[in-house]
Design an enzyme around this catalytic site. Structure first.
Site, PDB file in Angstrom:
ATOM      1  N   GLY A  73      45.019  31.264  27.581  1.00 14.55           N
ATOM      2  CA  GLY A  73      44.721  30.142  26.714  1.00 14.55           C
ATOM      3  C   GLY A  73      44.346  30.561  25.316  1.00 14.55           C
ATOM      4  O   GLY A  73      44.318  29.734  24.403  1.00 14.55           O
ATOM      5  N   ASP A 289      45.169  42.874  37.119  1.00 14.00           N
ATOM      6  CA  ASP A 289      44.961  41.800  36.132  1.00 14.00           C
ATOM      7  C   ASP A 289      46.213  40.936  36.013  1.00 14.00           C
ATOM      8  O   ASP A 289      46.511  40.378  34.961  1.00 14.00           O
ATOM      9  CB  ASP A 289      44.577  42.366  34.763  1.00 14.00           C
ATOM     10  CG  ASP A 289      43.887  41.345  33.861  1.00 14.00           C
ATOM     11  OD1 ASP A 289      43.501  40.269  34.366  1.00 14.00           O
ATOM     12  OD2 ASP A 289      43.740  41.606  32.660  1.00 14.00           O
TER      13      ASP A 289
END
Length: 445
Positions: A73, A289
């Site tokens: 984001g 990740d």
């Protein structure tokens, strides 16, 4: 009807300790037997046999840091990263994964993460999650981290809490101590790991707050799992010190040098440096990740590039540690199997032994993944997925494996894909599948 028994013949087994050539018998989701020459006499119904001659067998990989419901984001709403797909997970050799939230604890929530974890579990892999996000006070389901760990089966700890990062809430030492205590007591009450999983950023402070916290409190060192410790050489030096003092250190396979990142340490090389510096191998782990955003900022804090992590990097960097850095096979594989199971207190995972989980991968001599079994079910055969997520379209959904490259090989198209900030990226949704009308139907959406 799927066979309840699977007999894998003549594999070179690394459990992850080398056992030599063995037969391995799976009964549904457990390893039933391991032996020199297992065979059946007479009529035994529903036994599937897999010829593994010339292949190596390892425990299924455990990835303790996956943005399974998406992340990111930074840079705007269009940089929110997508959810991970089942076949993306399995072709990477991962059979157990832990979901995390990251920077965005506003439009994403732990409830959403829990729903995704439950979905993936129904599709065939083992899943857990951490409650929380970067921020402190952090995001929970029940109102407290302790409550989440005790009351929600899949919650095994708190994370990823950000420290030494401009995107963090800059928690004080006292706030971290209180959060760690919540995780610790929750773990004790529920019989879980109760870990505090820490995102460590680029700030010069590195692991300083963690060093101070451990000197001031009686909190056990093994409950802390700092990650991203290869993001720059100075932080890696902090990791060496922390590891030599007995703490777990987690390298991120999805953080590696590329056209935009000139400061990170290649994960396989970071593992080699940790070992050479005297960190005990059992204290080193690696996670991907995956599906998290990888923003690159300039010296003025401006976003200059955005990437997305790939779960495929976990095995790629494990292989590079073996082949390029000459880390012994059992040592390298332990960092993504047995060591992670020890951190997360998953006693039935991370090893090949009778009575433990039937999570296995088989590779050729080039360490390319050929077969994957999760919960005893074959998910990947001859390098290709044979089980897909509920809504997967393997040929069209971005991020899904395809025939462009064999699983377990470096594939830049699946790696840390980067794109310049501000560039137009049109939506790329699959076209609607053609439907055959057998009767009059009405569709609502």
């Amino acid at each position: 009807m799927e066979a309840p028994l699977t007999l894998i013949k003549k594999a070179r087994v690394y459990a992850p300790d080398p056992l030599g050539e063995k037969d391995v018998l799976l009964c549904r989701d457990q390893i039933l037997a391991i032996g020199e020459d297992l065979s059946f006499h007479g009529t035994v119904p529903l036994v599937r046999e897999v010829d593994a001659r010339g292949l190596m067998m390892f425990p299924g990989l455990i990835d303790q840091h996956v943005h399974m419901a998406g992340g990111g984001g930074e840079g705007g709403f269009h940089y929110r990263t997508p959810e991970i797909s089942l076949s993306h997970i399995t072709t990477a050799g991962v059979t157990t994964l832990v979901g995390v939230l990251g920077t965005d604890g506003i439009t994403r929530h732990t409830r959403e993460l829990l729903a995704k974890a439950n979905g993936l579990a129904l599709e065939g892999v083992t899943t857990y999650i951490y409650c929380g996000a970067y921020q402190v006070p952090t995001r929970t389901i029940t109102g407290t981290p302790r409550g989440d760990i005790v009351m929600v089966d899949k919650v095994i700890g708190v994370g990823e809490i950000a420290i030494s990062d401009s995107r963090s809430s800059h928690p004080s030492e006292q706030e971290l101590a209180e959060l760690a205590s919540e995780a610790r007591v929750g773990g004790l009450l529920a019989g879980k790991a109760g870990v505090l999983h820490l995102h460590v950023g680029d700030d010069d402070a590195g692991l300083s707050v963690l060093f101070h916290l451990l000197r001031r409190t009686e909190l056990p060192r093994e409950m802390f799992t700092p990650t991203h410790l290869n993001r720059n050489p100075d932080l890696l030096q902090h990791a060496i010190r922390y590891g030599k003092e007995g703490g777990f250190v987690d390298v991120t396979s999805g953080i590696r040098p590329d056209a935009h990142d000139h400061v990170s340490v290649k994960p396989s090389q970071a593992i080699r440096r940790l070992l050479d510096a005297g960190v005990h191998p059992r204290l080193i782990t690696m996670s991907s990740d995956s599906n998290g955003s990888s923003p690159i900022f300039d010296d003025r804090g401006r976003l200059v590039a955005m990437g997305i992590g790939s779960i495929a990097t976990l095995w790629e960097e494990t292989r590079d540690a073996i082949v390029q850095e000459e880390v012994p096979v059992d040592v390298a594989v332990s960092m993504v199997t047995r060591n992670v199971a020890r951190v997360l207190k998953l006693g039935h995972k991370g090893r090949i032994r009778e009575g433990l989980a039937a999570d296995l991968i088989l590779t050729n001599d080039r360490f390319e993944i050929r077969h994957v079994f999760a919960k005893g079910r074959q998910m990947v055969e001859d390098g290709k997925p044979v089980v897909f997520g509920t809504f997967e379209n393997v040929h069209r959904v971005p991020g899904s494996p395809d025939i462009k490259g064999a699983a377990g090989t470096v594939n830049p198209e699946r790696g840390r894909l980067m794109m310049a900030a501000g560039e137009d990226h049109p939506d790329d949704f699959p076209e609607a599948a053609e439907r055959k009308r057998k009767s009059r139907r009405h569709y609502c959406c």
